[in-house]
Design a protein around this motif. Structure first.
Motif, PDB file in Angstrom:
ATOM      1  N   ASN A   1      55.224  18.574  49.804  1.00  0.00           N
ATOM      2  CA  ASN A   1      55.172  19.715  50.709  1.00  0.00           C
ATOM      3  C   ASN A   1      53.821  20.411  50.636  1.00  0.00           C
ATOM      4  N   HIS A   2      53.308  20.570  49.428  1.00  0.00           N
ATOM      5  CA  HIS A   2      52.008  21.214  49.233  1.00  0.00           C
ATOM      6  C   HIS A   2      50.898  20.370  49.865  1.00  0.00           C
ATOM      7  N   ALA A   3      51.033  19.056  49.752  1.00  0.00           N
ATOM      8  CA  ALA A   3      50.045  18.144  50.360  1.00  0.00           C
ATOM      9  C   ALA A   3      50.111  18.239  51.883  1.00  0.00           C
ATOM     10  N   ARG A   4      51.327  18.358  52.403  1.00  0.00           N
ATOM     11  CA  ARG A   4      51.505  18.454  53.858  1.00  0.00           C
ATOM     12  C   ARG A   4      50.763  19.672  54.413  1.00  0.00           C
ATOM     13  N   ARG A   5      50.695  20.740  53.580  1.00  0.00           N
ATOM     14  CA  ARG A   5      50.015  21.969  54.025  1.00  0.00           C
ATOM     15  C   ARG A   5      48.534  21.970  53.636  1.00  0.00           C
ATOM     16  N   GLY A   6      48.044  20.801  53.257  1.00  0.00           N
ATOM     17  CA  GLY A   6      46.612  20.683  52.954  1.00  0.00           C
ATOM     18  C   GLY A   6      46.217  21.249  51.597  1.00  0.00           C
ATOM     19  N   GLY A   7      47.173  21.303  50.674  1.00  0.00           N
ATOM     20  CA  GLY A   7      46.907  21.932  49.380  1.00  0.00           C
ATOM     21  C   GLY A   7      46.055  21.099  48.431  1.00  0.00           C
ATOM     22  N   TYR A   8      45.914  19.810  48.703  1.00  0.00           N
ATOM     23  CA  TYR A   8      45.151  18.946  47.801  1.00  0.00           C
ATOM     24  C   TYR A   8      43.994  18.297  48.554  1.00  0.00           C
ATOM     25  N   THR A   9      42.874  18.148  47.855  1.00  0.00           N
ATOM     26  CA  THR A   9      41.711  17.487  48.446  1.00  0.00           C
ATOM     27  C   THR A   9      41.178  16.478  47.438  1.00  0.00           C
ATOM     28  N   ALA A  10      40.147  15.778  47.850  1.00  0.00           N
ATOM     29  CA  ALA A  10      39.531  14.800  46.948  1.00  0.00           C
ATOM     30  C   ALA A  10      38.918  15.503  45.730  1.00  0.00           C
ATOM     31  N   GLU A  11      38.454  16.744  45.933  1.00  0.00           N
ATOM     32  CA  GLU A  11      37.812  17.466  44.830  1.00  0.00           C
ATOM     33  C   GLU A  11      38.804  18.272  44.007  1.00  0.00           C
TER      34      GLU A  11
END
Lengths: 208, 118
Positions: free
Chosen positions: A169-179
């Protein structure tokens, strides 16, 4: 072409960044240290439960043989494959987000959650089969020594499945990036630890 | 402008190679077209199959030793590669190693010392 060494995350490389990203690297290291210390405490708890079973097993080999004959190893072996596959899916998810592939992360962690849920379902089937054979928590000395470690582990899997869904869910909201994907890495440490515990339980309780 | 474009495409190519290199594994001199994680998964799966086969055979000291060794190998592979203990700070390994050592000593004590002795 590299060897088997995975390229380290950017966290340490940022340590000397002139824009003050050293604090991010420090934060990430602190989070990982805290997680490892938590896992160390879990090692102590699971060791006690496993020791309880091992001592009983050494003193009552006939009872163990009886249970092995009654329950078989096929379902548990399948469960082991499910958990190993979920661990692979977990690390592939981290691999993808480190390349900046958010959708890839969501797919792999989603698969992790699914496999974990199926593991729990199959463990319920196993418990039902054993209960049908008269082996319950309080049926005899074996019951407590079997259900305590396996059910405690199962509870950890349930927590892991819920955590995986939160990561998706957090990833779906853009919570994680490559950095910035330390949250995924921390969850990964927990999930892989749960897998390692099952590797030990599978051998000690079901195979030996 | 042309020099800039050339430098940009070179950087892009290097980046692609770096990503490609993460999706290959060099093992014992051979290049396997899968990330290291997939290779480790293959080893874990194969070890599990071997374990299940051994468990169906008549149990003896050798069988038990092999099962324990395979289990330890699988656990170590997951810890080193999936949990990245190979690349991370040594303090993490110490944080895990100390309780593991204590647990191993306690297990040895419990399994070898007769119950009436403690």
């Amino acid at each position: 072409m590299t060897d088997t060494t995975l390229e380290h995350s950017g966290a340490h490389a940022d340590a000397h960044d002139a824009h003050g990203h050293g604090s991010i690297a420090q934060r990430n290291d602190n989070l990982k240290m805290a997680t490892w210390l938590y896992l160390a405490s879990e090692v102590v708890i699971f060791s006690v439960l496993i020791a309880m079973f091992v001592v009983y097993r050494l003193e009552n080999p006939a009872r163990i043989e009886e249970v092995h004959q009654a329950s078989g190893v096929l379902l548990v072996a399948l469960n082991t494959f499910l958990l190993l596959t979920s661990s692979w899916a977990m690390v592939m998810g981290l691999h993808e987000i480190r390349k900046g592939n958010r959708k890839g992360l969501m797919r792999w962690i989603g698969l992790t959650a699914l496999l974990g849920a199926v593991f729990v379902a199959f463990q319920y089937v196993e418990y039902s089969t054993l209960a049908h054979e008269g082996i319950t928590l309080y049926s005899d000395a074996f019951g407590m020594r079997f259900y305590a470690p396996t059910a405690f582990h199962g509870a950890h899997v349930i927590v892991g499945v819920i955590w995986a869904l939160l990561v998706v869910n957090h990833a779906r909201r853009g919570g994680y990036t490559a950095e910035d994907n330390i949250g995924v890495e921390i969850f990964g440490l927990y999930w892989h630890f749960v897998d390692v515990v099952w590797i030990v339980l599978f051998t000690v309780i079901y195979l030996i | 402008m042309a020099a800039e474009q050339s430098a940009h495409s070179e950087a892009h190519e290097t980046e692609q190679k770096a990503h490609t290199s993460h999706d290959q594994t060099v093992l014992l001199g051979r290049t396997i077209p899968f990330p290291i994680y997939t290779v480790v998964f293959g080893i874990l799966a194969a070890a599990t199959v071997i374990e299940v086969i051994i468990s169906t055979l008549p149990k003896g000291a050798l069988g038990t030793a092999i099962l324990i060794a395979l289990s330890a190998m699988k656990a170590i592979l997951v810890v080193l590669f999936y949990m990245h203990l190979r690349e991370d700070s040594r303090i993490f390994a110490i944080a895990l190693g100390i309780p593991l050592f204590i647990a191993a000593v306690a297990m040895l004590f419990l399994t070898t010392v007769p119950p009436g002795s403690y």
